[in-house]
Design a protein around this motif. Structure first.
Motif, PDB file in Angstrom:
ATOM      1  N   ALA A   1       2.757  -2.888 -24.464  1.00 50.26           N
ATOM      2  CA  ALA A   1       1.938  -2.453 -25.605  1.00 50.26           C
ATOM      3  C   ALA A   1       2.623  -1.295 -26.308  1.00 50.26           C
ATOM      4  CB  ALA A   1       0.563  -2.009 -25.126  1.00 50.26           C
TER       5      ALA A   1
ATOM      6  N   PHE B   1      -7.851  -2.741 -30.213  1.00 50.41           N
ATOM      7  CA  PHE B   1      -6.675  -3.493 -29.765  1.00 50.41           C
ATOM      8  C   PHE B   1      -6.347  -4.559 -30.810  1.00 50.41           C
ATOM      9  CE2 PHE B   1      -8.908  -1.871 -26.129  1.00 50.41           C
ATOM     10  CZ  PHE B   1      -7.908  -1.426 -25.283  1.00 50.41           C
TER      11      PHE B   1
ATOM     12  N   LEU C   1      -3.885  -3.943 -18.318  1.00 54.12           N
ATOM     13  CA  LEU C   1      -3.295  -4.797 -19.349  1.00 54.12           C
ATOM     14  C   LEU C   1      -3.799  -6.236 -19.212  1.00 54.12           C
ATOM     15  CD1 LEU C   1      -0.543  -6.887 -19.863  1.00 54.12           C
ATOM     16  CD2 LEU C   1      -1.437  -5.436 -21.685  1.00 54.12           C
TER      17      LEU C   1
ATOM     18  N   TRP D   1      -3.613  -7.929 -31.858  1.00 56.44           N
ATOM     19  CA  TRP D   1      -2.504  -8.809 -31.478  1.00 56.44           C
ATOM     20  C   TRP D   1      -2.265  -9.947 -32.466  1.00 56.44           C
ATOM     21  CZ3 TRP D   1      -3.801 -13.916 -30.319  1.00 56.44           C
ATOM     22  CH2 TRP D   1      -5.153 -14.153 -30.027  1.00 56.44           C
TER      23      TRP D   1
ATOM     24  N   ILE E   1      -1.022  -5.393 -28.460  1.00 56.29           N
ATOM     25  CA  ILE E   1      -0.883  -6.037 -27.145  1.00 56.29           C
ATOM     26  C   ILE E   1       0.172  -7.139 -27.268  1.00 56.29           C
ATOM     27  CG2 ILE E   1      -2.147  -7.278 -25.315  1.00 56.29           C
ATOM     28  CD1 ILE E   1      -3.089  -4.427 -25.803  1.00 56.29           C
TER      29      ILE E   1
END
Ligand code: MNH
Length: 508
Positions: A356, A74, A49, A76, A382
């Protein structure tokens, strides 16, 4: 379970993103890709992570990484995450770490696929176990367990020893969920070493995480055998616990604790019940999900309180004001600790202990109007990065400041920017449970002790799917003016009769 050659028998979590993202090329990736291995330079397989967070800072709000021939996306950025919260177009994806836990937790609530009938069944049967009434019923037991913690800390204080914060918070939260949910006592505070249940649980979590970070599970043959043994131990523990309850009998109407509900409650509409195998999965799920993350949250909160005496003083003043001389704070008095709650929120902003969650497209769609996704394509959100985006949280986003959670500040932020408990139908069912327990315990500890940090301690975070401050120890001092008299919550450990019945609640 992991066939790395053909991909046909792989759980969906192991499929890469190549198929589902037609314009994958437009999503940035790290500069130095190794053939075969992918983006693994500088990666420490113990901290996936925190490595991902480093990449996120370099690559921006959406990026991809390649590992062992598979590509993962990913996300965010606030706008992207807000769009992913649209339940009509996206749903939970059971992938990576969560999918790796299937051998442990099967179709239990946390690891169930959306289409598995046992998800809705268990959700409907167990949700009332997290109602306000149910929570009020757990309160006396939570107090009693907190009393064991303060007894232990009192002894450490007198002996002049620093306390092992993550170790003790894990004892506390395990005993709390075991006792409130299942009427079970692991005796954690009477042991020098963690209960074997905890060791086995940490083993399975660590193994599930490692499966994400090694190219061929064959490399993990020894660890795999160890994992089998850990799972067998978890199953045995749970089977004993269930057998004991079946023998003793519940209260008959399924309105008792979580285990009573699992064993006795029929679905209100369909009349269906959980099977014995599913009950086993649910008990493991709740024992694990119900304590590991809360323990981390409490540990990080205590770290910040020790490092920010001004914040601790404000929180303590609130506890004194709201609880006054009450030896045993009542259920209603916990929610009134608004500032303590903000300390917890701010802690979960910086260190969301389940860091997550994965979302998949329910249909062909375009993410935030920019990235086409085919049905089934997925991405990992994330949260530690979402929670630190400067555009949302300001230039001081890395700083600890509970005032960010003042009502006015919260209202001024866009929705879906704070997601420590996930999102949508599959968000955390235990949120209120965790927040009540953690607020109560922080209140009790602040009232009783001054927390002194070890000046040499630098925050290091261990990962085992969840996050935990590694090696955090604190020195305690008895708060001035509180030296006389017994620890307030110790009284509760004797389960005084004037407290509400923790199992049946009064529903008021
Ligand atoms: Mn919890 C789901 C975080 C405490 C039981 N929990 C989730 C998810 C997050 C989460 C994030 C969603 C995961 C995903 O989308 O894949 N949970 C937390 C945190 C804490 C926490 C940060 C404490 C702090 N959780 C608890 C407690 C319990 C619990 C306490 C039980 C008593 N959580 C669950 C269960 C689910 C879940 C069960 C799965 C819910 C579902 O899918 O229906």
């Amino acid at each position: 379970m992991a066939d790395t050659t053909k991909g046909t028998t792989l759980p969906t979590g192991f499929r890469g993103a190549e198929q589902g993202w037609p314009e994958l090329r437009r999503i940035p990736h790290p500069p130095h890709r190794l053939p075969l291995l992918g983006d693994v330079i500088g990666v420490d397989r113990h901290t996936p992570l925190q490595d991902t967070v480093r990449y996120a800072r370099q690559l921006g709000p959406i990026f991809r990484r390649r590992a062992f021939g598979r590509e993962f996306v990913f996300t965010w950025g606030a706008e992207l995450v807000a769009d992913l919260a649209d339940e009509s177009r996206f749903a939970k994806h059971v992938g990576l770490g969560v999918a790796n836990l299937r051998p442990v937790a099967g179709d239990g609530l946390f690891t169930a696929y959306n289409h598995e009938p046992n998800w809705q069944l268990a959700h409907d049967v167990l949700a009332p176990g997290f109602s306000r009434e149910a929570m009020a019923g757990y309160h006396a037991n939570m107090l009693a367990v907190a009393g064991r913690l303060t007894d232990h800390w009192d002894r450490e204080l007198v002996a002049g020893r620093a306390v092992d914060v993550p170790g003790d918070m894990t004892k506390l939260t395990l005993e709390t969920i075991a006792r409130t949910g299942f009427g079970h006592d692991f005796g954690s505070f009477e042991r020098d070493r963690p209960h074997p249940f905890v060791t086995a649980m940490i083993g399975t979590l660590t193994y599930a995480q490692r499966l994400n970070t090694v190219p061929f599970p064959l490399l993990l043959r020894r660890a795999a055998r160890r994992n089998e043994a850990d799972i067998a131990y978890l199953n045995r523990t749970v089977d004993d616990l269930v057998r004991a309850r079946r023998t003793a009998g519940g209260d008959g109407d399924g309105g008792g604790d979580l285990l009573d509900r699992m064993l006795e409650t029929a679905h209100p509409k369909t009349g269906e019940r959980l099977t014995a195998e599913n009950v086993r999965r649910q008990v493991i799920t709740f024992l694990v999900a119900g304590h590991e993350t809360t323990s981390g949250a409490l540990s990080f909160a205590l770290h910040y309180l020790a490092r920010h005496p001004d914040v601790a003083a404000r929180a303590r003043a609130e506890v004194d004001q709201v609880w006054g001389g009450t030896a045993l704070p009542g259920y209603e008095q916990v929610a009134k600790l608004r500032y303590v709650r903000r300390v917890l929120d701010e802690t979960l902003r910086l260190w969301p202990t389940a860091p997550a969650y994965a979302r998949e497209a329910r249909q062909d769609t375009v993410l935030a109007g920019t990235h086409p996704m085919r049905r089934g394509a997925w991405t990992l959100v994330i949260t530690p990065m979402l929670h630190r985006e400067r555009a949302v949280w300001g230039a001081d986003a890395e700083e600890f400041d509970p005032d960010r959670f003042e009502a006015k500040a919260v209202r001024s932020r866009p929705p879906h920017t704070f997601k420590p408990f996930g999102t949508g139908a599959r968000a955390c069912i235990g949120r209120q449970f965790a927040l009540h327990e953690a607020t109560l315990v922080l209140g009790l500890l602040l009232r009783r002790y001054e927390l002194r940090p070890d000046p040499d301690y630098r925050l290091r975070v261990t990962e085992r799917l969840t996050l935990m401050p590694e090696g955090l120890r604190l020195h305690l001092e008895r708060r001035a003016g509180t030296t006389a008299g017994p620890a307030a919550p110790t009284v509760a450990a004797e389960a005084p009769s004037e407290l509400r019945c923790p199992v049946h609640g009064t529903g008021d």
